[in-house]
Write an enzyme that holds these catalytic residues in place. Structure first.
Site, mmCIF file in Angstrom:
data_model
loop_
_atom_site.group_PDB
_atom_site.id
_atom_site.type_symbol
_atom_site.label_atom_id
_atom_site.label_comp_id
_atom_site.label_asym_id
_atom_site.label_seq_id
_atom_site.Cartn_x
_atom_site.Cartn_y
_atom_site.Cartn_z
ATOM 1 N N HIS A 131 -7.549 -5.398 -0.769
ATOM 2 C CA HIS A 131 -6.423 -4.675 -0.188
ATOM 3 C C HIS A 131 -6.077 -5.320 1.160
ATOM 4 O O HIS A 131 -6.931 -5.873 1.833
ATOM 5 C CB HIS A 131 -6.850 -3.218 0.022
ATOM 6 C CG HIS A 131 -5.725 -2.265 0.242
ATOM 7 N ND1 HIS A 131 -5.047 -1.687 -0.791
ATOM 8 C CD2 HIS A 131 -5.169 -1.779 1.379
ATOM 9 C CE1 HIS A 131 -4.122 -0.872 -0.312
ATOM 10 N NE2 HIS A 131 -4.161 -0.914 1.008
ATOM 11 N N SER A 178 0.823 -1.201 0.000
ATOM 12 C CA SER A 178 0.000 0.000 0.000
ATOM 13 C C SER A 178 0.862 1.258 0.000
ATOM 14 O O SER A 178 1.595 1.500 -0.957
ATOM 15 C CB SER A 178 -0.967 -0.051 1.186
ATOM 16 O OG SER A 178 -1.993 0.900 1.046
ATOM 17 N N ASP A 225 -9.699 -4.124 -4.853
ATOM 18 C CA ASP A 225 -9.039 -3.021 -4.152
ATOM 19 C C ASP A 225 -9.412 -1.691 -4.802
ATOM 20 O O ASP A 225 -9.285 -1.543 -6.022
ATOM 21 C CB ASP A 225 -7.522 -3.240 -4.238
ATOM 22 C CG ASP A 225 -6.711 -2.226 -3.469
ATOM 23 O OD1 ASP A 225 -7.284 -1.275 -2.910
ATOM 24 O OD2 ASP A 225 -5.480 -2.407 -3.425
#
Length: 316
Positions: free
Chosen positions: A285, A163, A255
Site C-alpha cells: 500500500h 486508497s 496490501d
C-alpha cells in the site's frame, strides 16, 4: 498446509525493516493531529521530489459546506481544451491533504501532460461520511464546467486517487453516471482502493501488520470516518457497474485491502467493462508515495501512466 511466505522485493524489504526499526506508536495510540503529522513526515522522507511545473496554483470552488480548496498542476502555461485529471488523496479520509500528495500530483501532471486538479475534501472525524464524498463530487462537477478560474477547457474527466482517494474515484464515477456532469468521465483510475468491506478479507489477515498499512490503522480510520457500509457511497462495490466508464485499476500484492480492489476488478469483469488491472507484485500500500525510499516503485507508477495513455487513446 501453511501459507507460503509472500514475495517481497528486496528494496521493499529494506524499507519495511527501516520502518520497523524506527518504531513509533500505532495510529490508535496517537491523536488525530499526531497521525496527520506522521503521515506528512513519512511522505516527506520517502517520496520522490516534486517535479518542476509551469503551473502550480491554489484555488477554490463552491462546496456543500463552504469553499473547497483545490490545487491545479500543469506542465504547460496554457493548453487547448482536453481531458482534465481530478485527483483525490489517500489517508483513510482522515489524515491526508493537498500537501501529503503534492509530489505525486506533480508526477502525474508531468508524466501525463494533462492538467491535474487535486481536491482538498473535508476529513473525519471533524466531518465524517459522507462529507468527503460530497466534496469530491461537487468539486468534480465544478471542474467539468470549465470554470474561468481553472483556465482550462475540460472535454472529459479522469478521476484518480489512492486508497481512500481510490474509493472516492469509484464513487465519483458512479455519482456522475447517476447524474451527468457537464462533460463525461473518460477513464477512472482507482489505485489500491477501498471498494468492498475489508474486515473479513483474506488479505487483511495475511498482511495485518508489517506492510505499511495495518489492520489497526484501518480500524482507526473507520472509527473516525464512520461509513455506512450498506451505502454505495461507502462501499462502491454495491453500486451499479453496468455501463460504467473504463478503468485502470491498481492493487498491491502485500496490501491488507488488496482483496477489496480485486473485488472491484471482478465486478468490472462481470459487467463487461473494459479495464486494465495492474497488481504491484511484492509491493505495498502507498507505493505511489514511497518512490525515493523504494526506487522500484517509480517504474510501477510509470506502468500506471502507460496504461492510462493506452486507455485514453481508445476512449478520449
Amino acid at each position: 498446509m501453511a501459507n507460503p511466505e509472500p514475495y517481497v522485493r528486496e528494496d521493499v524489504r529494506a524499507f519495511l525493516a527501516l520502518l520497523e526499526a524506527a518504531g513509533g506508536p500505532p495510529l490508535g495510540d496517537v491523536t488525530i493531529e499526531e497521525a496527520r503529522a506522521g503521515y506528512q513526515a513519512l511522505h516527506d522522507m520517502a517520496d520522490a521530489p516534486a517535479r518542476e511545473l509551469a503551473v502550480i496554483r491554489d484555488l477554490t470552488c463552491p462546496g456543500p459546506a463552504g469553499d473547497i480548496a483545490l490545487r491545479l498542476y500543469d506542465a504547460c502555461e496554457s493548453r487547448d481544451p482536453g481531458p482534465v485529471i481530478c485527483f483525490y488523496h489517500g489517508g483513510g479520509f482522515v489524515i491526508g491533504d493537498l500537501n501529503t500528495h503534492h509530489n505525486l500530483c506533480t508526477e502525474i501532471a508531468y508524466q501525463m501532460d494533462l492538467p491535474v486538479v487535486a481536491v482538498d475534501y473535508r476529513c473525519a472525524p471533524e466531518a465524517p461520511f459522507p462529507a468527503a464524498i460530497d466534496d469530491c463530487v461537487a468539486a468534480t462537477r465544478w471542474i467539468a464546467g470549465s470554470p474561468a478560474e481553472l483556465g482550462r477547457g475540460a472535454t472529459g474527466l479522469v478521476p484518480i486517487g489512492d486508497s481512500a482517494g481510490g474509493n472516492a474515484t469509484i464513487v465519483v464515477t458512479q455519482a456522475l453516471m447517476r447524474e451527468a456532469a457537464a462533460v463525461p468521465v473518460l477513464l477512472q483510475v482507482p489505485i489500491f482502493p477501498l471498494a468492498s468491506d475489508w474486515a473479513e478479507s483474506k488479505s487483511v489477515v495475511d498482511f495485518a501488520e508489517g506492510f505499511v498499512l495495518t489492520r489497526a490503522a484501518m480500524e482507526f480510520f473507520e472509527a473516525a470516518y464512520r461509513p455506512d457500509k450498506s451505502d454505495w457511497r461507502a462501499m462502491p462495490i454495491l453500486g451499479d457497474h453496468a455501463g460504467t466508464p473504463p478503468a485502470v485499476l491498481v492493487t498491491a500484492s502485500l496490501d491488507p485491502i488488496r482483496d477489496s480492489g480485486r473485488d472491484y476488478g471482478a465486478a468490472l469483469s462481470l459487467a463487461g467493462i473494459d479495464h486494465v488491472f495492474i497488481e504491484v507484485k511484492g509491493g505495498t500500500h502507498s507505493f505511489t508515495n514511497l518512490r525515493q525510499a523504494v526506487p522500484s516503485y517509480q517504474k510501477d507508477l510509470e506502468n500506471v501512466f502507460a496504461a492510462m495513455k493506452i486507455m485514453l487513446a481508445r476512449y478520449a
